[in-house]
Design an enzyme around this catalytic site. Sequence first.
Site, PDB file in Angstrom:
ATOM      1  N   ASP A  45      -8.902   5.383  15.273  1.00 39.39           N
ATOM      2  CA  ASP A  45      -9.074   5.622  13.831  1.00 39.39           C
ATOM      3  C   ASP A  45      -9.750   4.414  13.196  1.00 39.39           C
ATOM      4  O   ASP A  45      -9.384   3.982  12.106  1.00 39.39           O
ATOM      5  CB  ASP A  45      -7.723   5.893  13.168  1.00 39.39           C
ATOM      6  CG  ASP A  45      -7.875   6.415  11.733  1.00 39.39           C
ATOM      7  OD1 ASP A  45      -8.931   7.014  11.425  1.00 39.39           O
ATOM      8  OD2 ASP A  45      -6.962   6.209  10.917  1.00 39.39           O
ATOM      9  N   SER A  88       0.854  -1.186   0.000  1.00 43.19           N
ATOM     10  CA  SER A  88       0.000   0.000   0.000  1.00 43.19           C
ATOM     11  C   SER A  88       0.888   1.233   0.000  1.00 43.19           C
ATOM     12  O   SER A  88       2.018   1.196   0.485  1.00 43.19           O
ATOM     13  CB  SER A  88      -0.937   0.012   1.214  1.00 43.19           C
ATOM     14  OG  SER A  88      -0.198   0.172   2.412  1.00 43.19           O
ATOM     15  N   LYS A 138       6.689  -1.448   6.992  1.00 47.52           N
ATOM     16  CA  LYS A 138       5.996  -0.161   6.974  1.00 47.52           C
ATOM     17  C   LYS A 138       7.010   0.956   7.152  1.00 47.52           C
ATOM     18  O   LYS A 138       7.762   0.973   8.133  1.00 47.52           O
ATOM     19  CB  LYS A 138       4.942  -0.102   8.078  1.00 47.52           C
ATOM     20  CG  LYS A 138       4.057   1.147   8.024  1.00 47.52           C
ATOM     21  CD  LYS A 138       2.878   1.006   8.971  1.00 47.52           C
ATOM     22  CE  LYS A 138       1.869   2.133   8.789  1.00 47.52           C
ATOM     23  NZ  LYS A 138       0.664   1.940   9.648  1.00 47.52           N
ATOM     24  N   GLY A 150       0.749   5.602   0.636  1.00 46.38           N
ATOM     25  CA  GLY A 150      -0.063   6.683   1.169  1.00 46.38           C
ATOM     26  C   GLY A 150       0.790   7.880   1.508  1.00 46.38           C
ATOM     27  O   GLY A 150       2.019   7.847   1.393  1.00 46.38           O
ATOM     28  N   TYR A 179     -11.711   0.907   6.573  1.00 50.92           N
ATOM     29  CA  TYR A 179     -10.422   0.993   5.883  1.00 50.92           C
ATOM     30  C   TYR A 179      -9.293   0.398   6.722  1.00 50.92           C
ATOM     31  O   TYR A 179      -8.262  -0.002   6.182  1.00 50.92           O
ATOM     32  CB  TYR A 179     -10.082   2.447   5.550  1.00 50.92           C
ATOM     33  CG  TYR A 179     -11.006   3.075   4.535  1.00 50.92           C
ATOM     34  CD1 TYR A 179     -10.687   3.062   3.177  1.00 50.92           C
ATOM     35  CD2 TYR A 179     -12.206   3.667   4.933  1.00 50.92           C
ATOM     36  CE1 TYR A 179     -11.528   3.633   2.239  1.00 50.92           C
ATOM     37  CE2 TYR A 179     -13.055   4.239   4.001  1.00 50.92           C
ATOM     38  CZ  TYR A 179     -12.714   4.217   2.655  1.00 50.92           C
ATOM     39  OH  TYR A 179     -13.560   4.775   1.729  1.00 50.92           O
ATOM     40  N   ASN A 180      -9.458   0.388   8.046  1.00 50.69           N
ATOM     41  CA  ASN A 180      -8.407  -0.064   8.951  1.00 50.69           C
ATOM     42  C   ASN A 180      -8.724  -1.414   9.583  1.00 50.69           C
ATOM     43  O   ASN A 180      -8.196  -1.757  10.645  1.00 50.69           O
ATOM     44  CB  ASN A 180      -8.149   0.973  10.040  1.00 50.69           C
ATOM     45  CG  ASN A 180      -7.481   2.214   9.480  1.00 50.69           C
ATOM     46  OD1 ASN A 180      -6.839   2.152   8.438  1.00 50.69           O
ATOM     47  ND2 ASN A 180      -7.629   3.331  10.157  1.00 50.69           N
ATOM     48  N   GLU A 182       1.117   9.168   4.507  1.00 54.00           N
ATOM     49  CA  GLU A 182       1.796   8.981   5.787  1.00 54.00           C
ATOM     50  C   GLU A 182       2.872   7.908   5.716  1.00 54.00           C
ATOM     51  O   GLU A 182       3.942   8.055   6.313  1.00 54.00           O
ATOM     52  CB  GLU A 182       0.781   8.590   6.874  1.00 54.00           C
ATOM     53  CG  GLU A 182      -0.416   9.509   6.993  1.00 54.00           C
ATOM     54  CD  GLU A 182      -0.040  10.890   7.472  1.00 54.00           C
ATOM     55  OE1 GLU A 182       1.000  11.016   8.126  1.00 54.00           O
ATOM     56  OE2 GLU A 182      -0.775  11.841   7.163  1.00 54.00           O
ATOM     57  N   ASP A 239      -3.172  -0.567  11.400  1.00 52.22           N
ATOM     58  CA  ASP A 239      -2.923   0.884  11.494  1.00 52.22           C
ATOM     59  C   ASP A 239      -3.208   1.402  12.895  1.00 52.22           C
ATOM     60  O   ASP A 239      -4.171   2.121  13.144  1.00 52.22           O
ATOM     61  CB  ASP A 239      -3.756   1.649  10.467  1.00 52.22           C
ATOM     62  CG  ASP A 239      -3.298   1.389   9.047  1.00 52.22           C
ATOM     63  OD1 ASP A 239      -2.149   0.925   8.868  1.00 52.22           O
ATOM     64  OD2 ASP A 239      -4.077   1.639   8.117  1.00 52.22           O
TER      65      ASP A 239
END
Length: 258
Positions: free
Chosen positions: A191, A59, A79, A61, A195-196, A63, A207
């Site tokens: 959060d 992925s 990550k 993004g 999506y997470n 961040e 995440d």
Amino acid sequence: MGRNDEYEQFDREIEAMGVRIKDADAVKVRDDVFDEVTLMALYKLVHKKLISAIGGPISTGKEANVFYGERDGLGLAIKIYRIQTANFKAMNEYLAGDRRFSSVRGTRKALIFAWTKKEYSNLARAHEVGIPVPEPLAFDRNILLMTFLGEDEVPYPQLRNAAVEDYGAVYGTILDYIKRLYQEARLVHADLSEYNILYHEKPYLIDMGQAVTLDHPRAPAFLIRDVKNLNRYFSRYCDVPDEEEVLRAITGTGRREP
């Protein structure tokens, strides 16, 4: 030295350490991801024999970017937080009220390093109480190594894209995760959304860099937001209890206004 020359040198140096580059073209999306700081962190993790292969991106993004990797056949998620483009102000909001990291001050780099350590710590706390999350394996500077959640180098789908047979059962499972996260790990995800959460036979929470301890001044507001997001999504597919009932189930009390 041009970027292509840097990439080739990077590949040669990494491969000289015994690390295979599984997908050279895909890894070259690393443009502003593999800066000098990140390369130093990666070298340290490689020297510790924690990475034996690096593949393409899972992925991407603003961040962070996540790359597929391996350690002796075990799938890894690598990550990498992006020092130049990460949302400095948003991260600081979650760090400032967290007593574990409230002393972090100064540069963007220092904050990103603290954020990486924070996600490692949060994942470790969740994993210790048995919540399905990526198991954190190591971190260095702005790089976090975790177990890979997927098959054949393909990550499990986000909940919003998954084939779910019984939404009511999955809703109940996630609610139990949030409750255990709160009561046993003493954390609020902060959060939570479709999506997470990944899904493959069961949901997995991901995440967790922004997750906060219960003594964070905004923990109650973050919990309410998580519950609102959970109910918003699942109300499309199944009956859900009202927010007050969900909050009582999680906290043992009820709504705690910020």
